[in-house]
Scaffold this motif. Structure first.
Motif, PDB file in Angstrom:
ATOM      1  N   MET A   1     -24.245  38.954   7.269  1.00 19.73           N
ATOM      2  CA  MET A   1     -24.662  37.971   6.519  1.00 19.73           C
ATOM      3  C   MET A   1     -24.722  36.596   7.208  1.00 19.73           C
ATOM      4  O   MET A   1     -23.836  36.177   7.948  1.00 19.73           O
ATOM      5  N   THR A   2     -25.854  35.863   6.779  1.00 23.72           N
ATOM      6  CA  THR A   2     -26.065  34.477   7.697  1.00 23.72           C
ATOM      7  C   THR A   2     -24.575  33.786   6.697  1.00 23.72           C
ATOM      8  O   THR A   2     -24.737  33.475   5.600  1.00 23.72           O
ATOM      9  N   ASP A   3     -23.904  33.291   7.694  1.00 26.98           N
ATOM     10  CA  ASP A   3     -22.848  32.265   6.958  1.00 26.98           C
ATOM     11  C   ASP A   3     -22.991  30.828   7.331  1.00 26.98           C
ATOM     12  O   ASP A   3     -21.667  30.172   7.369  1.00 26.98           O
ATOM     13  N   ASP A   4     -24.037  30.355   7.893  1.00 25.73           N
ATOM     14  CA  ASP A   4     -23.780  28.898   7.934  1.00 25.73           C
ATOM     15  C   ASP A   4     -24.056  27.990   6.561  1.00 25.73           C
ATOM     16  O   ASP A   4     -24.476  28.680   5.581  1.00 25.73           O
ATOM     17  N   LEU A   5     -23.588  26.935   6.541  1.00 28.58           N
ATOM     18  CA  LEU A   5     -23.568  26.085   5.149  1.00 28.58           C
ATOM     19  C   LEU A   5     -24.867  26.222   4.419  1.00 28.58           C
ATOM     20  O   LEU A   5     -25.043  26.521   3.204  1.00 28.58           O
ATOM     21  N   PRO A   6     -25.941  25.627   5.143  1.00 31.47           N
ATOM     22  CA  PRO A   6     -27.271  25.628   4.562  1.00 31.47           C
ATOM     23  C   PRO A   6     -27.975  27.048   3.786  1.00 31.47           C
ATOM     24  O   PRO A   6     -28.419  26.729   2.795  1.00 31.47           O
ATOM     25  N   SER A   7     -27.344  27.937   4.606  1.00 31.20           N
ATOM     26  CA  SER A   7     -27.890  29.349   4.071  1.00 31.20           C
ATOM     27  C   SER A   7     -27.241  29.783   2.787  1.00 31.20           C
ATOM     28  O   SER A   7     -27.716  30.287   1.923  1.00 31.20           O
ATOM     29  N   LEU A   8     -25.756  29.456   2.992  1.00 28.41           N
ATOM     30  CA  LEU A   8     -24.790  29.976   1.762  1.00 28.41           C
ATOM     31  C   LEU A   8     -25.304  28.861   0.625  1.00 28.41           C
ATOM     32  O   LEU A   8     -25.333  29.623  -0.380  1.00 28.41           O
ATOM     33  N   MET A   9     -25.507  27.565   0.665  1.00 29.17           N
ATOM     34  CA  MET A   9     -25.817  26.736  -0.212  1.00 29.17           C
ATOM     35  C   MET A   9     -27.178  27.216  -1.020  1.00 29.17           C
ATOM     36  O   MET A   9     -27.465  27.092  -2.241  1.00 29.17           O
ATOM     37  N   TYR A  10     -28.061  27.716  -0.218  1.00 31.20           N
ATOM     38  CA  TYR A  10     -29.340  28.133  -0.819  1.00 31.20           C
ATOM     39  C   TYR A  10     -29.221  29.575  -1.771  1.00 31.20           C
ATOM     40  O   TYR A  10     -29.731  29.483  -2.825  1.00 31.20           O
ATOM     41  N   LEU A  11     -28.532  30.455  -1.056  1.00 32.95           N
ATOM     42  CA  LEU A  11     -27.997  31.395  -1.952  1.00 32.95           C
ATOM     43  C   LEU A  11     -27.339  31.357  -3.325  1.00 32.95           C
ATOM     44  O   LEU A  11     -27.617  31.944  -4.226  1.00 32.95           O
ATOM     45  N   LEU A  12     -26.727  30.067  -3.211  1.00 31.91           N
ATOM     46  CA  LEU A  12     -25.725  29.567  -4.572  1.00 31.91           C
ATOM     47  C   LEU A  12     -26.990  29.247  -5.566  1.00 31.91           C
ATOM     48  O   LEU A  12     -26.960  29.308  -6.831  1.00 31.91           O
ATOM     49  N   ASP A  38     -21.980  20.983   7.854  1.00 35.14           N
ATOM     50  CA  ASP A  38     -22.016  22.124   8.655  1.00 35.14           C
ATOM     51  C   ASP A  38     -21.726  21.659  10.117  1.00 35.14           C
ATOM     52  O   ASP A  38     -20.731  21.823  10.895  1.00 35.14           O
ATOM     53  N   LEU A  39     -22.819  20.693  10.385  1.00 36.33           N
ATOM     54  CA  LEU A  39     -22.803  20.119  11.751  1.00 36.33           C
ATOM     55  C   LEU A  39     -21.786  19.270  11.692  1.00 36.33           C
ATOM     56  O   LEU A  39     -21.007  19.069  13.041  1.00 36.33           O
ATOM     57  N   ALA A  40     -21.401  18.453  10.996  1.00 36.69           N
ATOM     58  CA  ALA A  40     -20.183  17.466  11.170  1.00 36.69           C
ATOM     59  C   ALA A  40     -18.734  18.506  11.415  1.00 36.69           C
ATOM     60  O   ALA A  40     -17.783  18.018  12.045  1.00 36.69           O
ATOM     61  N   SER A  41     -18.842  19.503  10.801  1.00 33.56           N
ATOM     62  CA  SER A  41     -17.510  20.452  10.858  1.00 33.56           C
ATOM     63  C   SER A  41     -17.420  20.969  12.018  1.00 33.56           C
ATOM     64  O   SER A  41     -16.430  21.434  12.550  1.00 33.56           O
ATOM     65  N   ARG A  42     -18.548  21.163  12.774  1.00 32.73           N
ATOM     66  CA  ARG A  42     -18.461  21.502  14.243  1.00 32.73           C
ATOM     67  C   ARG A  42     -18.427  20.536  15.008  1.00 32.73           C
ATOM     68  O   ARG A  42     -18.343  20.866  16.361  1.00 32.73           O
ATOM     69  N   ALA A 150     -14.968  24.372  -0.480  1.00 33.18           N
ATOM     70  CA  ALA A 150     -14.768  23.126  -1.049  1.00 33.18           C
ATOM     71  C   ALA A 150     -16.207  22.384  -1.069  1.00 33.18           C
ATOM     72  O   ALA A 150     -16.575  21.778  -1.783  1.00 33.18           O
ATOM     73  N   VAL A 151     -16.891  22.399   0.395  1.00 36.99           N
ATOM     74  CA  VAL A 151     -18.160  21.742   0.321  1.00 36.99           C
ATOM     75  C   VAL A 151     -19.171  22.560  -0.721  1.00 36.99           C
ATOM     76  O   VAL A 151     -19.909  21.647  -1.287  1.00 36.99           O
ATOM     77  N   ARG A 183     -12.594  15.898  -0.094  1.00 41.42           N
ATOM     78  CA  ARG A 183     -12.429  16.356   1.262  1.00 41.42           C
ATOM     79  C   ARG A 183     -13.382  16.287   2.459  1.00 41.42           C
ATOM     80  O   ARG A 183     -13.380  16.558   3.537  1.00 41.42           O
ATOM     81  N   LEU A 184     -14.692  15.885   1.919  1.00 41.41           N
ATOM     82  CA  LEU A 184     -15.677  15.670   2.769  1.00 41.41           C
ATOM     83  C   LEU A 184     -15.588  14.339   3.599  1.00 41.41           C
ATOM     84  O   LEU A 184     -16.101  14.130   4.839  1.00 41.41           O
ATOM     85  N   ALA A 185     -14.605  13.578   3.005  1.00 42.83           N
ATOM     86  CA  ALA A 185     -14.306  12.574   3.935  1.00 42.83           C
ATOM     87  C   ALA A 185     -13.563  12.554   5.130  1.00 42.83           C
ATOM     88  O   ALA A 185     -13.587  11.888   6.252  1.00 42.83           O
ATOM     89  N   ASP A 186     -13.064  14.036   5.227  1.00 42.85           N
ATOM     90  CA  ASP A 186     -12.248  14.391   6.507  1.00 42.85           C
ATOM     91  C   ASP A 186     -13.356  14.691   7.566  1.00 42.85           C
ATOM     92  O   ASP A 186     -12.913  14.387   8.775  1.00 42.85           O
ATOM     93  N   LEU A 187     -14.446  14.768   7.213  1.00 41.58           N
ATOM     94  CA  LEU A 187     -15.544  15.144   7.998  1.00 41.58           C
ATOM     95  C   LEU A 187     -16.146  13.664   8.459  1.00 41.58           C
ATOM     96  O   LEU A 187     -16.552  13.341   9.608  1.00 41.58           O
ATOM     97  N   ALA A 188     -16.411  12.868   7.367  1.00 42.23           N
ATOM     98  CA  ALA A 188     -17.172  11.446   7.552  1.00 42.23           C
ATOM     99  C   ALA A 188     -16.859  10.890   6.250  1.00 42.23           C
ATOM    100  O   ALA A 188     -17.544  11.409   5.127  1.00 42.23           O
TER     101      ALA A 188
END
Length: 212
Positions: A1-12, A38-42, A150-151, A183-188
Protein backbone atom coordinates in the motif's frame (compact mmCIF):
# COMPACT_ATOMS: atom_id res chain seq x y z
CA UNK A 1 0.00 0.00 0.00
CA UNK A 2 1.16 3.52 -0.75
CA UNK A 3 1.90 4.91 2.70
CA UNK A 4 3.04 8.48 2.08
CA UNK A 5 0.90 11.05 3.89
CA UNK A 6 -0.68 12.70 0.81
CA UNK A 7 -1.87 9.32 -0.47
CA UNK A 8 -3.27 8.37 2.93
CA UNK A 9 -4.99 11.73 3.25
CA UNK A 10 -6.59 11.25 -0.15
CA UNK A 11 -7.90 7.81 0.78
CA UNK A 12 -9.41 9.24 3.98
CA UNK A 13 -11.15 11.96 1.98
CA UNK A 14 -12.31 9.73 -0.87
CA UNK A 15 -16.03 9.09 -1.25
CA UNK A 16 -16.97 6.17 -3.48
CA UNK A 17 -20.54 7.43 -3.77
CA UNK A 18 -19.26 10.72 -5.19
CA UNK A 19 -16.69 8.84 -7.30
CA UNK A 20 -13.96 11.14 -6.07
CA UNK A 21 -13.01 13.21 -3.02
CA UNK A 22 -15.82 14.23 -0.66
CA UNK A 23 -15.04 17.83 -1.65
CA UNK A 24 -12.42 18.33 -4.33
CA UNK A 25 -11.33 21.88 -3.48
CA UNK A 26 -10.95 21.03 0.21
CA UNK A 27 -9.12 17.80 -0.54
CA UNK A 28 -6.63 19.66 -2.72
CA UNK A 29 -5.58 21.70 0.32
CA UNK A 30 -5.57 18.70 2.67
CA UNK A 31 -3.38 16.67 0.33
CA UNK A 32 -0.91 19.56 -0.09
CA UNK A 33 -0.74 20.04 3.68
CA UNK A 34 -0.17 16.30 4.12
CA UNK A 35 2.66 16.38 1.58
CA UNK A 36 4.34 19.27 3.38
CA UNK A 37 4.02 17.46 6.71
CA UNK A 38 5.49 14.32 5.15
CA UNK A 39 8.48 16.22 3.78
CA UNK A 40 9.01 18.00 7.11
CA UNK A 41 8.91 14.66 8.94
CA UNK A 42 11.62 13.38 6.58
CA UNK A 43 13.77 16.40 7.43
CA UNK A 44 13.53 17.75 3.87
CA UNK A 45 11.64 20.92 4.79
CA UNK A 46 12.53 23.24 7.62
CA UNK A 47 11.40 26.62 8.82
CA UNK A 48 13.63 29.66 9.16
CA UNK A 49 12.01 32.85 10.37
CA UNK A 50 8.65 31.73 9.07
CA UNK A 51 10.04 30.83 5.64
CA UNK A 52 10.17 27.23 4.43
CA UNK A 53 13.61 26.07 3.35
CA UNK A 54 14.62 22.87 1.59
CA UNK A 55 17.25 20.60 3.11
CA UNK A 56 19.28 18.47 0.75
CA UNK A 57 19.26 18.25 -3.04
CA UNK A 58 18.50 14.62 -3.76
CA UNK A 59 14.96 13.62 -4.77
CA UNK A 60 12.75 11.71 -2.36
CA UNK A 61 11.88 9.16 -5.02
CA UNK A 62 8.15 9.81 -4.73
CA UNK A 63 6.89 11.93 -7.68
CA UNK A 64 4.21 13.69 -5.63
CA UNK A 65 6.58 14.62 -2.81
CA UNK A 66 9.34 15.58 -5.24
CA UNK A 67 6.95 17.97 -7.00
CA UNK A 68 6.02 19.65 -3.71
CA UNK A 69 9.69 19.78 -2.74
CA UNK A 70 10.47 21.69 -5.96
CA UNK A 71 7.61 24.08 -5.20
CA UNK A 72 9.21 24.86 -1.83
CA UNK A 73 12.60 25.75 -3.29
CA UNK A 74 11.68 29.39 -3.91
CA UNK A 75 11.27 30.19 -0.23
CA UNK A 76 7.66 30.78 0.80
CA UNK A 77 5.54 30.37 3.91
CA UNK A 78 3.59 27.22 4.74
CA UNK A 79 0.20 28.70 3.95
CA UNK A 80 1.35 29.79 0.49
CA UNK A 81 2.74 26.31 -0.20
CA UNK A 82 -0.49 24.64 0.90
CA UNK A 83 -2.38 26.68 -1.71
CA UNK A 84 0.22 26.52 -4.47
CA UNK A 85 -0.31 24.04 -7.34
CA UNK A 86 -2.85 22.17 -5.21
CA UNK A 87 -4.88 20.97 -8.21
CA UNK A 88 -1.79 19.45 -9.80
CA UNK A 89 -0.80 17.70 -6.60
CA UNK A 90 -4.24 16.17 -6.12
CA UNK A 91 -4.28 14.81 -9.68
CA UNK A 92 -0.79 13.38 -9.20
CA UNK A 93 -1.90 11.60 -6.03
CA UNK A 94 -4.90 10.14 -7.84
CA UNK A 95 -2.66 8.96 -10.69
CA UNK A 96 -0.23 7.40 -8.23
CA UNK A 97 -3.01 5.55 -6.40
CA UNK A 98 -4.43 4.35 -9.72
CA UNK A 99 -1.01 3.06 -10.77
CA UNK A 100 -0.75 1.24 -7.44
CA UNK A 101 -4.08 -0.45 -8.15
CA UNK A 102 -5.88 1.28 -5.28
CA UNK A 103 -8.20 3.39 -7.45
CA UNK A 104 -10.22 2.44 -10.52
CA UNK A 105 -10.48 5.29 -13.02
CA UNK A 106 -13.40 5.67 -15.43
CA UNK A 107 -14.12 8.32 -18.02
CA UNK A 108 -16.35 11.30 -17.19
CA UNK A 109 -20.06 10.88 -17.83
CA UNK A 110 -20.18 14.14 -19.76
CA UNK A 111 -17.78 15.99 -22.02
CA UNK A 112 -16.92 18.58 -19.38
CA UNK A 113 -17.18 16.31 -16.36
CA UNK A 114 -14.37 14.93 -14.23
CA UNK A 115 -13.08 11.39 -14.37
CA UNK A 116 -14.70 8.98 -11.93
CA UNK A 117 -12.59 7.26 -9.30
CA UNK A 118 -13.60 4.41 -7.00
CA UNK A 119 -11.62 2.40 -4.48
CA UNK A 120 -10.53 -0.91 -5.97
CA UNK A 121 -10.79 -2.50 -2.52
CA UNK A 122 -13.06 -0.66 -0.11
CA UNK A 123 -11.39 -2.43 2.80
CA UNK A 124 -8.28 -0.27 2.30
CA UNK A 125 -9.82 3.15 3.04
CA UNK A 126 -12.05 1.51 5.67
CA UNK A 127 -9.00 0.18 7.51
CA UNK A 128 -7.34 3.58 7.31
CA UNK A 129 -10.41 5.31 8.74
CA UNK A 130 -10.52 2.76 11.53
CA UNK A 131 -6.88 3.48 12.30
CA UNK A 132 -7.48 7.24 12.54
CA UNK A 133 -10.69 6.61 14.51
CA UNK A 134 -8.62 4.68 17.05
CA UNK A 135 -6.36 7.71 17.43
CA UNK A 136 -9.41 9.92 17.94
CA UNK A 137 -11.35 7.74 20.37
CA UNK A 138 -8.42 6.22 22.26
CA UNK A 139 -7.78 7.14 25.86
CA UNK A 140 -3.99 6.92 25.77
CA UNK A 141 -1.73 9.98 25.76
CA UNK A 142 -1.72 11.89 22.49
CA UNK A 143 2.08 11.77 22.44
CA UNK A 144 1.82 7.98 22.01
CA UNK A 145 -0.30 8.25 18.85
CA UNK A 146 1.86 7.48 15.79
CA UNK A 147 2.97 10.77 14.22
CA UNK A 148 1.35 9.99 10.86
CA UNK A 149 -1.99 9.20 12.50
CA UNK A 150 -1.88 12.43 14.51
CA UNK A 151 -1.27 14.45 11.33
CA UNK A 152 -4.07 12.67 9.47
CA UNK A 153 -6.48 13.21 12.35
CA UNK A 154 -5.59 16.91 12.58
CA UNK A 155 -6.12 17.37 8.84
CA UNK A 156 -9.36 15.37 8.72
CA UNK A 157 -10.74 17.53 11.52
CA UNK A 158 -9.58 20.78 9.88
CA UNK A 159 -11.15 19.72 6.58
CA UNK A 160 -14.40 18.48 8.14
CA UNK A 161 -14.04 15.01 6.64
CA UNK A 162 -17.21 13.75 8.34
CA UNK A 163 -16.77 9.98 7.81
CA UNK A 164 -13.57 10.36 9.86
CA UNK A 165 -14.46 13.16 12.32
CA UNK A 166 -18.18 13.74 12.78
CA UNK A 167 -19.64 16.99 14.04
CA UNK A 168 -20.20 15.33 17.40
CA UNK A 169 -16.61 14.04 17.44
CA UNK A 170 -15.43 17.57 16.74
CA UNK A 171 -17.12 18.73 19.95
CA UNK A 172 -16.53 15.70 22.16
CA UNK A 173 -12.87 15.23 21.30
CA UNK A 174 -11.94 18.87 20.77
CA UNK A 175 -9.03 18.72 23.22
CA UNK A 176 -7.62 15.54 21.66
CA UNK A 177 -7.87 16.98 18.16
CA UNK A 178 -6.24 20.18 19.36
CA UNK A 179 -3.39 18.21 20.91
CA UNK A 180 -2.84 16.23 17.70
CA UNK A 181 -2.76 19.47 15.72
CA UNK A 182 -0.28 20.84 18.23
CA UNK A 183 2.11 17.99 17.43
CA UNK A 184 2.66 19.58 14.01
CA UNK A 185 4.66 22.23 15.84
CA UNK A 186 7.28 19.52 16.42
CA UNK A 187 7.83 19.61 12.65
CA UNK A 188 7.48 23.37 12.24
CA UNK A 189 5.55 26.00 14.23
CA UNK A 190 4.36 27.68 11.04
CA UNK A 191 2.97 24.41 9.69
CA UNK A 192 0.85 23.98 12.81
CA UNK A 193 -0.50 27.52 12.38
CA UNK A 194 -1.25 26.91 8.70
CA UNK A 195 -3.20 23.74 9.50
CA UNK A 196 -5.18 25.54 12.22
CA UNK A 197 -6.03 28.18 9.62
CA UNK A 198 -7.18 25.62 7.04
CA UNK A 199 -10.94 26.12 7.63
CA UNK A 200 -10.54 29.81 6.76
CA UNK A 201 -8.22 28.99 3.85
CA UNK A 202 -10.82 26.58 2.47
CA UNK A 203 -13.55 29.18 2.57
CA UNK A 204 -11.30 31.64 0.74
CA UNK A 205 -10.29 29.00 -1.84
CA UNK A 206 -13.89 28.07 -2.58
CA UNK A 207 -14.63 31.74 -3.05
CA UNK A 208 -11.85 32.06 -5.61
CA UNK A 209 -9.40 33.80 -3.30
CA UNK A 210 -7.14 30.88 -2.51
CA UNK A 211 -4.29 31.54 -4.91
CA UNK A 212 -2.88 29.21 -7.55
Amino acid sequence: MTDDLPSLMYLLAHDDTAEGPYDRSRTELLVRAAALADLASRGRLRETGGTVTVSGTEPVGNPVLDGVLRDAADGHGWKHLIRRHRERTLTEVEDRLAEAGLLTVRAPRTRFGTRRLTATDRAVPAALRARVSTALHGDGPVREIPAADAVLLALAAAGAVRPVVSRQDQKTFRARIDACTGRLADLAPGLEKAVRALPTTMIAAQGGMGGG
